[in-house]
Write a protein that holds these residues in place. Sequence first.
Motif, PDB file in Angstrom:
ATOM      1  N   LYS A 144       6.443   7.469  -1.076  1.00 12.12           N
ATOM      2  CA  LYS A 144       5.532   6.935  -2.088  1.00 12.12           C
ATOM      3  C   LYS A 144       5.160   5.493  -1.766  1.00 12.12           C
ATOM      4  N   PHE A 145       6.168   4.704  -1.380  1.00 16.05           N
ATOM      5  CA  PHE A 145       5.906   3.301  -1.038  1.00 16.05           C
ATOM      6  C   PHE A 145       4.987   3.205   0.176  1.00 16.05           C
ATOM      7  N   LEU A 146       5.206   4.062   1.170  1.00 17.93           N
ATOM      8  CA  LEU A 146       4.357   4.054   2.357  1.00 17.93           C
ATOM      9  C   LEU A 146       2.918   4.412   1.993  1.00 17.93           C
ATOM     10  N   VAL A 174      -3.171   0.217  -0.515  1.00 16.53           N
ATOM     11  CA  VAL A 174      -3.427  -1.217  -0.732  1.00 16.53           C
ATOM     12  C   VAL A 174      -4.126  -1.820   0.476  1.00 16.53           C
ATOM     13  N   TYR A 175      -3.655  -1.449   1.668  1.00 19.18           N
ATOM     14  CA  TYR A 175      -4.265  -1.982   2.888  1.00 19.18           C
ATOM     15  C   TYR A 175      -5.739  -1.583   2.975  1.00 19.18           C
ATOM     16  N   ASP A 176      -6.017  -0.297   2.693  1.00 19.40           N
ATOM     17  CA  ASP A 176      -7.409   0.185   2.755  1.00 19.40           C
ATOM     18  C   ASP A 176      -8.278  -0.516   1.721  1.00 19.40           C
ATOM     19  N   VAL A 177      -7.741  -0.679   0.505  1.00 19.52           N
ATOM     20  CA  VAL A 177      -8.497  -1.342  -0.556  1.00 19.52           C
ATOM     21  C   VAL A 177      -8.810  -2.786  -0.170  1.00 19.52           C
ATOM     22  N   MET A 178      -7.778  -3.494   0.328  1.00 14.25           N
ATOM     23  CA  MET A 178      -7.986  -4.893   0.717  1.00 14.25           C
ATOM     24  C   MET A 178      -8.990  -5.004   1.857  1.00 14.25           C
TER      25      MET A 178
END
Length: 268
Positions: free
Chosen positions: A234-236, A242-246
């Motif tokens: 889940k964390f991964l 988050v990386y894609d959104v940023m």
Amino acid sequence: MWVNADDCTQKTWVDNTVTSHRDTFLKGLTCGTTNASGKGKRIIVVHIGSDEGFVPGGLLLFESKKNSIDYHEEMNGETFFNWIKNIIPLLKKNAVVVMDNASYHSVKIESCPTTNWRKADIEKWLYEKGETYEKPMVIPRLLEIVKRIKPRYDKYVIEEFVKNYDIGILHLPPYHCELNPIELAWSSVKNHVKMNNTTFKLSDVHKLLIDGVERVTPNMWKNFVEHTIKQEDKFLEIDFIVYDVMENMGSTVMTITGETDSDSDCTE
């Protein structure tokens, strides 16, 4: 972990005339722990396990001698190292030991200079390491030398010890106990103690702890490990989201703020 002598199940209602857990028990009420601070007589517990169950011979129980809130004060580096020295030979080759970031898990072989050190002590440390430099030199410059050679000396007691056994050490990220399956095992053991603690005597709690450990089966441990792996996944997944959104936000900002009018006198 630790267990208080008066740990038991929660109350379903409150009787303000009760002044102790013993009174609660004598009145026939369902007892609860009013000692939420963690003070009082207690037993500190250390163990290790995997999806095959708790490691036989790995249990350590000892009575707390300090009446402090944080039991970590009594679980120091020396006690932990003496315990793990006896445990490591019991583990399989190429095993990886998962630990949190408690101070006694991360004792260093020697201390390296920091900004809190006196200049004379930093100079002495560098001299002992065979480092030469032009004198006089201010502390920030001395610490630059320390930073350069620090990787050679900034080593941990346990990590160095396990190298002889082909064992790895994996430290969890701070404040992520949910990534350690033993926390679920501890929950089961503690629940057994609370459900069966009726005398509030440390000797009886000691027996309940041993019984609680023995009740945690290899199958339960397997489920604990599988649950933890799901938490990791889940964390991964969140990490990638988050990386894609940023990354997309960065592209959007550049698109919005980028200047496209060739006649403009300025750009952002």
